[in-house]
Structures are given as structure tokens and as C-alpha cells.
Design a protein around this motif. Structure first.
Motif, short mmCIF file in Angstrom:
data_model
loop_
_atom_site.label_atom_id
_atom_site.label_comp_id
_atom_site.label_asym_id
_atom_site.label_seq_id
_atom_site.Cartn_x
_atom_site.Cartn_y
_atom_site.Cartn_z
N ASN A 161 -20.86 -67.52 0.02
CA ASN A 161 -19.13 -67.73 0.72
C ASN A 161 -18.79 -68.75 0.50
OD1 ASN A 161 -18.60 -65.05 -0.18
ND2 ASN A 161 -17.42 -64.25 2.02
N ASN A 162 -20.20 -69.75 1.07
CA ASN A 162 -19.89 -71.25 1.32
C ASN A 162 -18.90 -71.78 0.03
OD1 ASN A 162 -20.07 -73.95 1.28
ND2 ASN A 162 -21.98 -73.67 2.61
N SER A 163 -17.68 -72.22 1.13
CA SER A 163 -16.63 -73.35 0.92
C SER A 163 -16.69 -74.18 1.07
CB SER A 163 -15.38 -72.42 1.03
OG SER A 163 -15.10 -72.49 1.98
N THR A 164 -17.53 -75.26 1.63
CA THR A 164 -17.53 -76.96 1.34
C THR A 164 -18.03 -77.56 0.53
OG1 THR A 164 -18.86 -76.61 3.33
CG2 THR A 164 -16.01 -76.50 4.06
N ARG A 165 -19.67 -76.04 0.43
CA ARG A 165 -20.64 -77.39 -0.41
C ARG A 165 -20.53 -77.81 -2.10
NH1 ARG A 165 -21.47 -79.94 3.03
NH2 ARG A 165 -22.94 -79.22 5.15
N SER A 166 -20.64 -78.30 -2.48
CA SER A 166 -20.15 -77.69 -4.52
C SER A 166 -21.42 -77.36 -4.45
CB SER A 166 -20.14 -78.75 -4.94
OG SER A 166 -21.74 -80.11 -5.08
N ARG A 167 -21.38 -76.45 -5.90
CA ARG A 167 -23.05 -76.15 -6.52
C ARG A 167 -24.10 -76.38 -6.83
NH1 ARG A 167 -23.53 -72.06 -12.12
NH2 ARG A 167 -22.77 -73.55 -13.20
N ARG A 168 -23.94 -77.85 -7.11
CA ARG A 168 -24.98 -78.38 -7.10
C ARG A 168 -25.67 -79.15 -5.86
NH1 ARG A 168 -28.15 -80.73 -11.26
NH2 ARG A 168 -29.12 -82.18 -10.07
N ILE A 169 -24.86 -79.31 -4.96
CA ILE A 169 -24.64 -79.57 -3.58
C ILE A 169 -26.64 -78.32 -2.89
CG2 ILE A 169 -24.88 -79.82 -1.19
CD1 ILE A 169 -24.37 -82.68 -2.44
N LEU A 170 -25.63 -76.84 -3.10
CA LEU A 170 -25.94 -75.65 -2.81
C LEU A 170 -27.73 -75.70 -3.66
CD1 LEU A 170 -26.02 -73.14 -0.56
CD2 LEU A 170 -24.51 -72.36 -2.65
N PHE A 171 -27.73 -76.27 -4.77
CA PHE A 171 -28.51 -76.25 -5.90
C PHE A 171 -29.97 -76.52 -4.30
CE2 PHE A 171 -31.07 -78.24 -9.12
CZ PHE A 171 -31.58 -77.04 -10.05
N GLU A 172 -29.30 -78.02 -4.63
CA GLU A 172 -30.59 -79.12 -4.23
C GLU A 172 -31.35 -79.16 -3.05
OE1 GLU A 172 -28.21 -82.83 -4.40
OE2 GLU A 172 -28.75 -82.39 -6.57
N ARG A 173 -30.43 -77.94 -2.20
CA ARG A 173 -30.87 -77.42 -0.72
C ARG A 173 -32.11 -76.07 -0.78
NH1 ARG A 173 -26.83 -74.48 3.32
NH2 ARG A 173 -26.02 -76.45 3.67
N LEU A 174 -31.49 -75.34 -2.19
CA LEU A 174 -32.66 -73.74 -2.35
C LEU A 174 -34.02 -74.84 -3.25
CD1 LEU A 174 -29.83 -71.12 -3.09
CD2 LEU A 174 -31.15 -72.05 -1.35
N ARG A 175 -33.39 -75.51 -3.53
CA ARG A 175 -35.18 -76.03 -4.32
C ARG A 175 -35.76 -76.43 -3.18
NH1 ARG A 175 -36.34 -75.54 -9.77
NH2 ARG A 175 -37.66 -77.30 -9.95
N ARG A 176 -34.93 -77.42 -2.30
CA ARG A 176 -35.89 -78.22 -1.24
C ARG A 176 -36.67 -77.02 -0.21
NH1 ARG A 176 -31.78 -81.92 -0.24
NH2 ARG A 176 -30.30 -80.01 1.53
N PHE A 177 -36.07 -75.34 -0.09
CA PHE A 177 -36.59 -74.39 -0.02
C PHE A 177 -37.77 -73.89 -0.36
CE2 PHE A 177 -32.01 -72.22 2.26
CZ PHE A 177 -32.19 -74.16 2.63
N GLY A 178 -37.90 -74.45 -1.44
CA GLY A 178 -38.97 -74.19 -2.77
C GLY A 178 -38.63 -73.08 -3.13
#
Lengths: 265, 265
Positions: free
Chosen positions: A47-64
Motif C-alpha cells: 500500500n506504499n504510496s510514496t515510492r515508485s515500483r522501481r524503488i521498491l523493486f531495488e529495495r526488495l532485491r537488496r533484501f535478497g
């Protein structure tokens, strides 16, 4: 074997399941990667409404997490897709932050000032001003303006206490004008859940919805007739679970200590 | 002779009756000065929550009104007086602007950050930030914090269109927490109307309440059993009067083209 392992697909919440802000939750990350190895289809819904999909994608990739960008549905992107499918020529005024504006632009929509808009898009903005609320108010008073909210979240738990969600703006507008959004995109709305099913290519009965918020993730799952599982790695804990069940009058199909409990760990 | 001239006192709204922002309404100013010459007691009551009484006093003097500062009741001052009378040692966090803070300090109250407060005072702030709303939210969630709103105004008519009132913040907090103010000071609340009667030294039956907003000034008058008169120099006009009466289901005792119509002009 846990009955959820019979499902073909999983709709997984981000915050409180696989991470907390920028910090991964190792059990959640491990479980998602194990599910994928079993051939399960996975989509993340946030439900995050401040981050683009790209930014969230990069974060999840960093999580492994081994995922593709298309496997993420976040309200910034989902809102843009919804409006584009409804009206390619929409002229949008938004209260939101750059992450939301980026997605609206990427979807080919025009972002305009309020006096030229035919869509009002309300999303959280941690830098909101009186002028932003004034502009949203004026659009809200116009019947010829379509009013979309990214998500209905009232507040979020931050490290030092609760912080306002998009509901802050939705509530201000409702109080001033009596008007609620014409459409809400984020959970528990079926709008975002149907986008998730479409991405998975599955029916609701074939998937499990995993989340940490009883009042958000469980009704979101029920909207699409999916089984629901609540993990205790986010806002819901062993301690407050019973009180939350009683307060909301419903409960998930399963409760998991962490997402990895699905494997009996 | 107009029946209102039998009243001993007059409770007069500011905006839309004797002025619009910084501009006087000559008929309103003239009428007040004539009433005073007849020996009538007069008090001005304003829901403004951003200006101190001193600032409003100076504006009214510039309009040409012969008044004393004590004859002005404005929600900034009225809120400070109310809290002081209730708890001299109140530690106040406020969302409001300097005008409100000035009055709270003048009343001897301590203004503190939110984590030290036992009073939350919500007043309009045209420079409000996300952090201000976050702090108000956290106090609103605490049962041991008393929550006072300067006024319930949802929106105001500005020259180029409506602008948000204090209701913007009250509404945001209500949506997020389900909590409404414990006390609202401004019209149509009886709190400010009783302060007005006290200042006049009169009973409700002995006064007339004059204003330009049907839904604010008329119920405010009824709260204290005063006669009410609506002037058509503000938001209510000959054109929208009937629609407003129908919408709200009540009406004033008298309608005056300007306040000076009381003299048959």
C-alpha cells in the motif's frame, strides 16, 4: 505439509512480512525464495504510496529476494495503471510525492495544476502544505472531477510511534466536503487485489494472501476469496492478536509466527 | 423602529458584517457606531483562530469602529481563557499559528512540545507540516490528553475560492483516530457565546446575535436563546438565502440587507 503449500500462488505484503523499512526480515525473505523454488507464483502487494515500483523493486532485491519488477504491485504504480486503463487522457492533480508522480508520468498521464485537472489523486505526502490541501479541497468540491485515493491507510507504526497515512488527507477532505474517494486502489480494496491476480494469472481460490495487518490483509484476501495468513513479524504480535481479532470481528485462516513457519520451521 | 433596537446588547460577527479581511464594510461600521451612540452594549465575536485579540482589535479600529480591546472575543483569546480557567498549569501543544500561541502565553499557559503536553489545542495553521499533524495524532491517541479545538469551521470563502479551515485538522484527526475534540470553543459552540454574554453582562434574551453565516451564527444565537439576524454582506446573499434555509432546515429571526438596515436605511 502446511495446507498453504497446496496453493499455486502467493500474494505477499512487504512491510512486516519480508522487511521493515530498509531492513529485511530474514525468515520472510528465505521463505519467499523457498516458495519460488517450489515453482509457486509470487506477487508482492504494498500500500506504499510514496515510492515508485522501481524503488521498491531495488529495495526488495537488496533484501535478497529473487524477483522481477513486474512481480511488484505498489499503489503508486497500481493507481497510475488504473487511471490509464480508465482514461488515457486524464489530466491529474495529485497531493502525492515524487514516487507517485513518477508512476503517473510513466503511465503516460499528464500531471497538471489543480485548475486544469479532471482527476484528483490523493496519496500520502510527508511534505504536504496548506496550499496542496486547498487545491485538493477545490477539486473535491467539483462533481466533474474524479477522485482517486492510492490507499485508505489511516496511520502507520513508525519506530518512535504512529505517523499519519494517506487517511490524513482523505479525512481532511471528507470533513470539509462530505466527499469520500470515488475509488480507493490499495488494500483492502479489490482494485489492487485484482491487479495481483491478473499478474499471477490465477483465481482467488488458487492463492494465499500473506500479511501482517489483520484489518487490511485479511479483508483484502476475502475480497478475492483467497485463503489468508497473518504473520507475527509486523504490527500483529502474539500479544495483541486476540484483542485485534475481537475488535475487528474476523480472523485469518492461518496464523504464522514468520512466513517461514509455512515450512514447519 | 426595528424590533432589534429594543435589545440591550449585540453580539456581532466580524467577517462579512463589519469587514472582509482587511477591508471595512461601511454600512456595518456605521451601524455599530450608531448602536453604540444609542447606549447599546456591543461585543464582537470571531471564529478566527490565527490572529490574536490585539491584532484583530487594531484592524477593527482601522475600520473606524469605536471599541475597546475587551469588547472583542476571538477564538485565539477565548481558547486561552477557557483553558486557563480549567487548568492554570496546563501544558499545551498546539497546531496553531503565532496568534494563537501568543494568546496562550498571555494567559500564562506553558507551550511545550507534544511529548510533554497534557492539552492538545487544534487551531488553523496555514503553514502546517506533516510533523505537526503527526504530533497532534499522537496526542489524540492518548486518553489522558485533553483535546480542544478553537473552532469547527470546515472551510472559508477566499477571493479566489474556498480555503481550508480548522476543520481540515479536526477531520484528519477524526479519520485517523475516531476522536473528536473534547471541547470546541468557537461558534456555534455555547462556550464562546457564554464568554460573550459574560462580557456584556446580559442574558441571552436581552441580546441579538448578528452574523453572515446561516449555519454558524444562527445556531450560535439559539444556543443562548438570543434573537438572530442574518446580514447579506458576507457569504449569505439574496440569491442563496432560500437554498441555505432549505438545506439547513432553520432560519434567522431577521434578515438584514446590511447591519445598517436595522435603522431603516
Amino acid at each position: 505439509m502446511h495446507p498453504l503449500l497446496e496453493k499455486k500462488g502467493f500474494i505477499v505484503d512487504v512491510d512486516g512480512v519480508v522487511g521493515r523499512g530498509d531492513t529485511p526480515i530474514p525468515e520472510g525473505v528465505m521463505a519467499v525464495n523457498r516458495l519460488r523454488k517450489l515453482g509457486k507464483r509470487i506477487v508482492f502487494v504494498s500500500n506504499n504510496s510514496t515510492r515508485s515500483r522501481r524503488i521498491l523493486f531495488e529495495r526488495l532485491r537488496r533484501f535478497g529476494l529473487e524477483i522481477k519488477e513486474e512481480e511488484i504491485i505498489v499503489t503508486t504504480h497500481a493507481t497510475a495503471v488504473y487511471i490509464r486503463d480508465e482514461n488515457k487522457k486524464a489530466r491529474v492533480y495529485t497531493t502525492g510525492e515524487e514516487g507517485l508522480k513518477d508512476e503517473l508520468r510513466l503511465a503516460g498521464l499528464e500531471i497538471v495544476d489543480y485548475d486544469e485537472a479532471d482527476y484528483l489523486v490523493v496519496g500520502l505526502n510527508r511534505y504536504i502544505t496548506y496550499s496542496d490541501i486547498k487545491k485538493a479541497l477545490r477539486l473535491c468540491l467539483r462533481n466533474d472531477v474524479r477522485y482517486i485515493a492510492t490507499n485508505p491507510d489511516r496511520l502507520y507504526p513508525a519506530e518512535d510511534g504512529p505517523i499519519p497515512g494517506t487517511g490524513m488527507i482523505v479525512g481532511a477532505l471528507y470533513w470539509m466536503t462530505g466527499r469520500e474517494p470515488d475509488v480507493i486502489i490499495g488494500k483492502p480494496s479489490r482494485v489492487i487485489m485484482e491487479q495481483a491476480l491478473k499478474t499471477l494469472g490465477l483465481e482467488g481460490e488458487e492463492v494465499a494472501v500473506i500479511g501482517d495487518q489483520l484489518d487490511v490483509d485479511v479483508p483484502a484476501g476475502k475480497e478475492i476469496k483467497a485463503d489468508t495468513a497473518l504473520v507475527l513479524t509486523g504490527v500483529t504480535t502474539e500479544k495483541n492478536l486476540n484483542e485485534l481479532k475481537k475488535r475487528h470481528g474476523f480472523e485469518p485462516d492461518y496464523v504464522l509466527r514468520t512466513l517461514n513457519s509455512i515450512f514447519g520451521d
